[in-house]
Design a protein around this motif. Structure first.
Motif, PDB file in Angstrom:
ATOM      1  N   MET A   1       0.794  -1.274   0.134  1.00  0.00           N
ATOM      2  CA  MET A   1      -0.002   0.000   0.132  1.00  0.00           C
ATOM      3  C   MET A   1       0.936   1.047   0.090  1.00  0.00           C
ATOM      4  N   SER A   2       0.509   2.378  -0.824  1.00  0.00           N
ATOM      5  CA  SER A   2       1.352   3.430  -1.043  1.00  0.00           C
ATOM      6  C   SER A   2       1.227   4.351   0.180  1.00  0.00           C
ATOM      7  N   GLU A   3       2.101   4.960   0.601  1.00  0.00           N
ATOM      8  CA  GLU A   3       2.013   5.921   1.652  1.00  0.00           C
ATOM      9  C   GLU A   3       0.749   7.044   1.522  1.00  0.00           C
ATOM     10  N   LEU A   4       0.499   7.420   0.506  1.00  0.00           N
ATOM     11  CA  LEU A   4      -0.608   8.560   0.213  1.00  0.00           C
ATOM     12  C   LEU A   4      -1.943   7.582   0.301  1.00  0.00           C
ATOM     13  N   HIS A   5      -1.864   6.216  -0.006  1.00  0.00           N
ATOM     14  CA  HIS A   5      -3.165   5.472   0.459  1.00  0.00           C
ATOM     15  C   HIS A   5      -3.122   5.130   1.847  1.00  0.00           C
ATOM     16  N   GLN A   6      -2.333   4.932   2.473  1.00  0.00           N
ATOM     17  CA  GLN A   6      -2.278   4.804   3.969  1.00  0.00           C
ATOM     18  C   GLN A   6      -2.813   5.947   4.345  1.00  0.00           C
ATOM     19  N   ARG A   7      -2.564   7.172   4.073  1.00  0.00           N
ATOM     20  CA  ARG A   7      -2.789   8.490   4.694  1.00  0.00           C
ATOM     21  C   ARG A   7      -4.360   8.740   4.347  1.00  0.00           C
ATOM     22  N   HIS A   8      -4.822   8.386   3.260  1.00  0.00           N
ATOM     23  CA  HIS A   8      -6.216   8.518   2.984  1.00  0.00           C
ATOM     24  C   HIS A   8      -7.126   7.766   3.576  1.00  0.00           C
ATOM     25  N   ARG A   9      -6.835   6.267   3.991  1.00  0.00           N
ATOM     26  CA  ARG A   9      -7.483   5.320   4.816  1.00  0.00           C
ATOM     27  C   ARG A   9      -7.568   5.991   6.336  1.00  0.00           C
ATOM     28  N   ALA A  10      -6.428   6.602   6.764  1.00  0.00           N
ATOM     29  CA  ALA A  10      -6.456   7.151   8.124  1.00  0.00           C
ATOM     30  C   ALA A  10      -7.403   8.476   8.311  1.00  0.00           C
ATOM     31  N   VAL A  11      -7.548   9.180   7.301  1.00  0.00           N
ATOM     32  CA  VAL A  11      -8.539  10.258   7.740  1.00  0.00           C
ATOM     33  C   VAL A  11     -10.018  10.341   6.865  1.00  0.00           C
ATOM     34  N   MET A  12     -10.162   9.433   5.771  1.00  0.00           N
ATOM     35  CA  MET A  12     -11.191   9.523   5.002  1.00  0.00           C
ATOM     36  C   MET A  12     -12.028   8.351   5.387  1.00  0.00           C
ATOM     37  N   PRO A  13     -13.675   8.471   5.091  1.00  0.00           N
ATOM     38  CA  PRO A  13     -14.550   7.613   5.439  1.00  0.00           C
ATOM     39  C   PRO A  13     -14.318   6.204   4.871  1.00  0.00           C
ATOM     40  N   GLU A  14     -14.621   5.196   5.394  1.00  0.00           N
ATOM     41  CA  GLU A  14     -14.336   3.984   4.926  1.00  0.00           C
ATOM     42  C   GLU A  14     -15.242   3.656   3.685  1.00  0.00           C
ATOM     43  N   TRP A  15     -16.521   4.430   3.514  1.00  0.00           N
ATOM     44  CA  TRP A  15     -17.258   4.143   2.416  1.00  0.00           C
ATOM     45  C   TRP A  15     -17.151   5.168   1.152  1.00  0.00           C
ATOM     46  N   LEU A  16     -15.817   5.810   1.256  1.00  0.00           N
ATOM     47  CA  LEU A  16     -15.432   6.773   0.145  1.00  0.00           C
ATOM     48  C   LEU A  16     -14.453   5.722  -0.832  1.00  0.00           C
ATOM     49  N   ALA A  17     -15.482   5.599  -2.002  1.00  0.00           N
ATOM     50  CA  ALA A  17     -14.955   4.441  -3.066  1.00  0.00           C
ATOM     51  C   ALA A  17     -13.675   4.951  -3.491  1.00  0.00           C
ATOM     52  N   LEU A  18     -12.616   3.623  -3.854  1.00  0.00           N
ATOM     53  CA  LEU A  18     -11.410   3.966  -4.944  1.00  0.00           C
ATOM     54  C   LEU A  18     -11.598   2.810  -5.755  1.00  0.00           C
ATOM     55  N   TYR A  19     -11.079   3.515  -6.879  1.00  0.00           N
ATOM     56  CA  TYR A  19     -10.867   2.539  -7.876  1.00  0.00           C
ATOM     57  C   TYR A  19      -9.534   1.876  -7.728  1.00  0.00           C
ATOM     58  N   TYR A  20      -9.452   0.394  -8.146  1.00  0.00           N
ATOM     59  CA  TYR A  20      -8.224  -0.495  -8.331  1.00  0.00           C
ATOM     60  C   TYR A  20      -7.598  -0.715  -6.887  1.00  0.00           C
ATOM     61  N   ALA A  21      -6.848  -2.017  -7.041  1.00  0.00           N
ATOM     62  CA  ALA A  21      -6.785  -2.769  -5.672  1.00  0.00           C
ATOM     63  C   ALA A  21      -5.301  -1.775  -5.304  1.00  0.00           C
ATOM     64  N   ASP A  22      -4.731  -1.341  -6.067  1.00  0.00           N
ATOM     65  CA  ASP A  22      -3.477  -0.125  -5.807  1.00  0.00           C
ATOM     66  C   ASP A  22      -3.902   0.992  -6.330  1.00  0.00           C
ATOM     67  N   PRO A  23      -4.648   1.972  -5.626  1.00  0.00           N
ATOM     68  CA  PRO A  23      -5.355   3.316  -6.071  1.00  0.00           C
ATOM     69  C   PRO A  23      -4.080   4.135  -6.798  1.00  0.00           C
ATOM     70  N   ILE A  24      -4.460   4.919  -7.699  1.00  0.00           N
ATOM     71  CA  ILE A  24      -3.545   5.946  -8.417  1.00  0.00           C
ATOM     72  C   ILE A  24      -3.886   7.207  -8.033  1.00  0.00           C
ATOM     73  N   GLU A  25      -2.741   8.148  -8.014  1.00  0.00           N
ATOM     74  CA  GLU A  25      -2.853   9.574  -8.060  1.00  0.00           C
ATOM     75  C   GLU A  25      -2.695  10.174  -9.243  1.00  0.00           C
ATOM     76  N   LEU A  26      -3.647  10.756  -9.818  1.00  0.00           N
ATOM     77  CA  LEU A  26      -3.520  11.474 -11.098  1.00  0.00           C
ATOM     78  C   LEU A  26      -3.114  12.850 -10.904  1.00  0.00           C
ATOM     79  N   THR A  27      -1.891  13.177 -11.476  1.00  0.00           N
ATOM     80  CA  THR A  27      -1.283  14.588 -11.219  1.00  0.00           C
ATOM     81  C   THR A  27      -1.656  15.354 -12.241  1.00  0.00           C
ATOM     82  N   HIS A  28      -1.703  15.204 -13.461  1.00  0.00           N
ATOM     83  CA  HIS A  28      -1.837  16.214 -14.665  1.00  0.00           C
ATOM     84  C   HIS A  28      -2.634  15.399 -15.850  1.00  0.00           C
ATOM     85  N   GLY A  29      -2.985  16.338 -16.837  1.00  0.00           N
ATOM     86  CA  GLY A  29      -3.812  15.930 -17.942  1.00  0.00           C
ATOM     87  C   GLY A  29      -3.661  16.814 -19.199  1.00  0.00           C
TER      88      GLY A  29
END
Length: 426
Positions: A1-29
């Motif tokens: 689990m990425s460091e950012l994913h761990q931080r997400h799980r620590a402060v966000m609701p459990e029911w806040l859905a994330l895509y992918y077994a290993d969620p990605i952070e999109l930075t630009h498009g």
């Protein structure tokens, strides 16, 4: 689990859905592509849940935002707001609703919530008709009219909601009927239901159900419903949060496929108009919009910055005929995916219009929903550089494909090839 994913799980609701077994952070498009924090490039076939309507980092929109932010970012609706009035004028004209009034919100959820307030106040009834398998947002009132169990976390409700047949063509008790028979059966069901009620305020319906898996009734069903509703003074609200702004290709609004009896009494919009900025709203004929007998404001709805973005985005869409592009490129993509699906036994149906396409997966030989297969395809597509969505009323077994409306033929073919590869591994 990425460091950012761990931080997400620590402060966000459990029911806040994330895509992918290993969620990605999109930075630009840019255009139809996005990059993640590790530098991986993806073709975006989901556009932030149908929100990046024209393109990522569209120069016309980013410049409009920057220019407006340099002048004033916020004032609220307590003051005259030129960008808000200008965008409202254009939307009112495009809506097809006579003597239209526009109220801006910050999301589709809030737009539907406002439409429900207007409908119940106008009709003096808290009874709402909604479609089975529907989704209208996450607020308390919007959840209470959502007919998709996966997105309705509570049975408590401020409204009495009655659910109507018709939103899903290829499943349910009427699936085997012809389109004409299907429509007649759904109308008869509606009439029977209304015979048991004291007077509903409104019917709210998505012309194409978004979260429900891009499923829709035969053209004309809501026009037939409208005849029944009009006889009883019941309003029709078209939820255009996902179908608006030309995404279906054939029409600018989804309701126009059902418009033989004229436009709806209200339509709600959001997502694509802001191209990522938080814009939602309600369009209603003046008699309905002006029925409230109390003061109100919107602190953030109609923000000068978001309105400037919406104006620039809408102008770009119209000047570059992105509705026509959705029709042309979407038609090619739909046929390509249908050809692919014909050779994959887990593909139950490929459906959609324009750049709003659903690929429903099912267990071979049973027709039962296959959410595990949908998740596997989602992951496989991401690994090969394609982002798609998923949904459906039958355990999220539908792949949802909704790229920006500026998608090119070459990009459509690129995405289809990746999706074919992902489907072949099932």
């Amino acid at each position: 689990m990425s460091e950012l994913h761990q931080r997400h799980r620590a402060v966000m609701p459990e029911w806040l859905a994330l895509y992918y077994a290993d969620p990605i952070e999109l930075t630009h498009g840019e255009g139809r592509y996005v990059w993640d924090a590790e530098g991986n490039k993806y073709l975006d076939f989901f556009g932030g849940i149908l929100t990046t309507m024209t393109a990522h980092a569209l120069p016309e929109v980013t410049k409009a935002v920057s220019d407006q932010a340099a002048r004033i970012i916020h004032s609220s609706t307590l003051y005259l707001d030129r960008p808000m009035i200008e965008l409202a004028e254009r939307i009112a004209q495009l809506s097809g609703i006579p003597d239209a009034r526009v109220f801006f919100t910050t999301s589709g959820t809030e737009a539907n919530d406002a439409a429900l307030l207007l409908a119940t106040a106008y009709s003096r009834s808290n009874q709402i008709l909604a479609m089975r398998n529907s989704y209208h947002g996450r607020s308390f009132s919007a959840v209470s009219i959502t007919g998709n169990r996966g997105w309705s976390p509570t049975s408590l409700s401020p409204l009495q909601t009655l659910y109507v047949h018709g939103g899903v063509r290829s499943r349910g008790p009427y699936a085997a009927l012809s389109d004409a028979e299907f429509t007649a059966a759904c109308v008869a069901d509606l009439e029977d239901m209304l015979g048991q009620t004291r007077g509903a305020a409104a019917l709210i319906a998505e012309p194409i159900q978004g979260v429900g898996g891009f499923t829709s009734p035969p053209d004309g069903l809501y026009a037939a419903f409208r005849e029944v509703l009009a006889e009883r003074g019941i309003l029709w609200i078209s939820d255009e949060v996902q179908t608006g702004w030309g995404r279906t290709g054939e029409h600018f609004w989804g309701w126009q496929a059902h418009g033989r009896n004229g436009p709806p009494d209200m339509l709600t919009f959001a997502k694509g108009i802001g191209n990522g900025m938080s814009i939602g709203g309600v369009v209603a004929r003046a008699e309905v919009m002006n029925c409230l007998d109390a003061n109100s404001i919107s602190t953030f709805g109609g923000s000068p910055v978001t309105m400037a973005a919406g104006l620039a985005n809408l102008t770009y869409l119209l000047e570059h005929d992105l509705q026509g592009n959705a029709r042309r490129v979407g038609g090619l993509l739909l046929e390509r995916l249908r050809a692919i699906g014909a050779g994959v036994d887990r593909v139950r149906e490929v459906r959609g219009r324009g750049l709003m396409i659903g690929v429903e997966l099912a267990r071979p030989g049973t027709g039962a929903a296959d959410p595990e297969a949908a998740s596997a395809v989602l992951e496989a597509a991401r690994e090969t550089g394609l982002l798609i969505g998923k949904g459906g009323g039958h355990d999220t077994s539908v792949l949802r494909i909704a790229p920006p409306l500026s998608l090119t033929v070459a990009e459509a073919e690129e995405g289809a090839a990746v999706l074919e590869q992902a489907l072949r591994v099932l």
